[in-house]
Every structure is written in C-alpha cells, then in structure tokens.
Design a protein around this motif. Sequence first.
Motif, short mmCIF file in Angstrom:
data_model
loop_
_atom_site.label_atom_id
_atom_site.label_comp_id
_atom_site.label_asym_id
_atom_site.label_seq_id
_atom_site.Cartn_x
_atom_site.Cartn_y
_atom_site.Cartn_z
N GLY A 66 88.43 42.48 69.86
CA GLY A 66 89.51 43.43 70.13
C GLY A 66 89.08 44.58 71.00
N GLY A 67 87.77 44.84 71.11
CA GLY A 67 87.26 45.82 72.07
C GLY A 67 86.98 45.07 73.36
N ARG A 68 85.71 44.85 73.64
CA ARG A 68 85.37 44.04 74.82
C ARG A 68 85.38 42.56 74.49
NH1 ARG A 68 80.58 48.06 76.99
NH2 ARG A 68 81.98 49.81 77.44
N THR A 69 84.85 42.20 73.33
CA THR A 69 84.92 40.80 72.90
C THR A 69 86.37 40.42 72.61
OG1 THR A 69 82.69 40.65 71.99
CG2 THR A 69 84.35 39.24 70.99
N LYS A 70 86.77 39.24 73.10
CA LYS A 70 88.12 38.73 72.86
C LYS A 70 88.07 37.62 71.80
CE LYS A 70 89.22 41.60 76.02
NZ LYS A 70 89.61 42.96 75.56
N LEU A 71 89.23 37.34 71.21
CA LEU A 71 89.29 36.39 70.12
C LEU A 71 88.80 35.01 70.55
CD1 LEU A 71 89.98 35.86 67.19
CD2 LEU A 71 92.35 35.44 67.89
N GLU A 72 89.14 34.57 71.75
CA GLU A 72 88.70 33.27 72.23
C GLU A 72 87.17 33.19 72.27
OE1 GLU A 72 89.44 30.32 76.08
OE2 GLU A 72 89.29 32.49 76.41
N GLY A 73 86.54 34.28 72.75
CA GLY A 73 85.08 34.30 72.81
C GLY A 73 84.46 34.31 71.43
N LEU A 74 85.07 35.08 70.52
CA LEU A 74 84.56 35.12 69.14
C LEU A 74 84.59 33.72 68.53
CD1 LEU A 74 85.44 37.60 66.31
CD2 LEU A 74 85.68 35.15 65.95
N GLU A 75 85.72 33.02 68.67
CA GLU A 75 85.84 31.71 68.04
C GLU A 75 84.86 30.72 68.66
OE1 GLU A 75 87.23 31.30 65.39
OE2 GLU A 75 88.70 32.91 65.22
N ALA A 76 84.59 30.86 69.96
CA ALA A 76 83.63 29.97 70.60
C ALA A 76 82.22 30.21 70.08
CB ALA A 76 83.67 30.16 72.12
N ALA A 77 81.89 31.47 69.78
CA ALA A 77 80.55 31.80 69.27
C ALA A 77 80.42 31.53 67.78
CB ALA A 77 80.23 33.27 69.56
N ALA A 78 81.54 31.57 67.05
CA ALA A 78 81.50 31.51 65.59
C ALA A 78 80.86 30.23 65.08
CB ALA A 78 82.91 31.66 65.03
N ARG A 79 80.92 29.16 65.85
CA ARG A 79 80.39 27.88 65.35
C ARG A 79 78.87 27.91 65.19
NH1 ARG A 79 81.57 26.84 70.81
NH2 ARG A 79 79.94 25.76 72.02
N TRP A 80 78.21 28.90 65.76
CA TRP A 80 76.76 29.00 65.64
C TRP A 80 76.35 29.80 64.41
CZ3 TRP A 80 75.08 25.48 68.77
CH2 TRP A 80 75.71 25.27 69.99
N VAL A 92 71.67 28.65 73.38
CA VAL A 92 72.98 28.00 73.38
C VAL A 92 74.01 28.96 73.99
CG1 VAL A 92 72.48 26.53 71.40
CG2 VAL A 92 73.44 28.80 71.02
N ASP A 93 75.09 28.40 74.51
CA ASP A 93 76.11 29.17 75.23
C ASP A 93 77.48 28.90 74.61
OD1 ASP A 93 77.85 30.35 77.02
OD2 ASP A 93 76.92 29.49 78.81
N PRO A 94 78.21 29.94 74.18
CA PRO A 94 79.56 29.70 73.65
C PRO A 94 80.47 28.96 74.62
CG PRO A 94 78.84 31.93 73.14
CD PRO A 94 77.81 31.36 74.08
N GLY A 95 80.28 29.18 75.93
CA GLY A 95 80.97 28.37 76.92
C GLY A 95 82.28 28.91 77.45
N VAL A 96 83.04 29.67 76.63
CA VAL A 96 84.33 30.19 77.08
C VAL A 96 84.53 31.59 76.53
CG1 VAL A 96 85.43 27.90 77.25
CG2 VAL A 96 85.60 29.21 75.12
#
Length: 293
Positions: free
Chosen positions: A133-147, A108-112
């Motif tokens: 906050g390092g390389r991962t950004k909040l938008e990417g975290l929230e996209a992945a969090a649903r998994w 699966v792919d977080p997509g954004v």
Amino acid sequence: MSPPGRGWALRGRNNFRSREAPQVDARKARREWLALARAIEARGGTVVALTSPSELLTGMPYAAECGQVVAREGHAPWFVLPRMMSEHRRAEREHWAALAERMGFEVVDPGVGIWEAHGDVAHIDGATLLFWGGRTKLEGLEAAARWFPGEVVRVQVREPAFHGNMALLPLPSVDRMLVCPEVIAPESFTRLRERFGDARLLVVTEDEIRRYATNGLPLGRELLAPSVVPESVRSRLEALGMRVVSLDMGELCEKGGGSSRCLVSRAVVEDGAVSIPDEARLAAVARDIETDA
C-alpha cells in the motif's frame, strides 16, 4: 548493509524528509553509517557490507530494500530479490544478487509487481507480516509471499508510511510491537488486534512515526534509534525494560529519510549456511571510511 560513497547525494527524494532537505554531507553520512555498523557488531551481529559500484546508485545505503533472506532448514537460504518502485534504484538488485550468490544463497525473483523486500517484512510470535500500500503493491506482495513459509499476515499501509517498517515495529524481547493505526487500513489493524491482542500493541501517532518512532533497530533489549525519536516513545520503551541507544543520524535519517532499521536487511541463518567474502566484512569497509575521514 551498504556504505554511502564519497560522492553520496540525495537523488530520488521520494520521502517526506528528503523532498525538502538540503544537500547532504557525504563524509558525515559515512561516519554515521560506520557508527551504526559498529554498534551492530558490538552487540553480536555480523555486518556484510556491499560497496556501491556506482555513485548513481544513491539508494543502496538504504539496504532494507536489497532483498529478503528466508532461512530453510537443511537447504541454502533463499535470497528473495526486490522489485523496486523508483527507477533509479532498480539496478541495485543485480549487485545484491551477485553478492548473495557468492555467499551461497539461492537467489529467487518474485517476477511481477512492485515489492520492496525487507522494508515491508516483519516477524513476531512465529508470524511473518507482509506490508503493501506504500511503495509495495498487492500484486508484488502476493508474488513474493510464496517464498515465506508458515503463517503470513498481510497489512495494508498508507503514506507517510511508505514502507511497513514505518507503520509497525516488532519488539520480540518484550513481546510487544509499536504500531500506528493512523497509517494502517482499518481492516488490517483489526486483523492485527485479533491475531496479537490489544495488550501487545503499543499505539504511536503519525506525528511520532514522522520522527521515526518505529524505525529503530531492536537488538535484544536495546533499540538503536536516531536521536530524533520523541522522548515520549523513549520513556514508554524504557518502562518496558528496553534501553534506547541514541545515534546521530542527521544526514542519513533527518535529511535522507531512512533510519537505522532502513539501513539494514537483517537475516538469521544457521552457522555455516553462507560464507562472507573478506572484502565484504566490516573491517575492510571501515578502513576506507576512516581513511576518507
């Protein structure tokens, strides 16, 4: 895991170690990698090794960013793909995805957004910690969090902790975690204190994490750690009943900037949930490294 190739070199130089490091010795790096892989298998783990298809994919040995396995009872585990910050690492995921599909994962792919996968994921006490906050950004975290099912705790970090695995290390066998408040946002550290309690948080300094205090790989009551980990940290862990196993990682860690924890995307799945191709087993990859040596 993914072994360094014969022509492995520092390319991105995107961390505080690699920025100023001299060029690496690829053969020595391959031997360091093999020593870690064998140490994992000697302690009951099973290494799945993907050989890089291109010498240009120099980031592949740091497999914590290859993706994240999420087990599901009664279903094929998810393999959540990363979305990398560094352009020279973005092509890695297509090769990890192909192996994951072949093994039987549901890819699966977080997509954004930017999300660097296992390097920004930790588990302890039934909770999943997701870092940004390092390389991962909040938008990417929230996209992945649903998994990620169940309780999720979001933790913001800052440089030099370019991943969450530099800010915090769970030690579930002794019900503690090493944590560096200096690189964690105050509100996130407060959240950790409220959720886990002060007694379970063993504070380390920014200087100590620059020497990879939080980047060892815990396997039960043993910690596979680079030899640069400070003696002060070793003593505290041993006082808790941990055994620190020192590994020579002069090329992969001291120059390349990634430690034993960074070289592994760790997964726990049910027996029979996935299958491992013969060419991806450690024995096959080890033969190539030993021949080269």
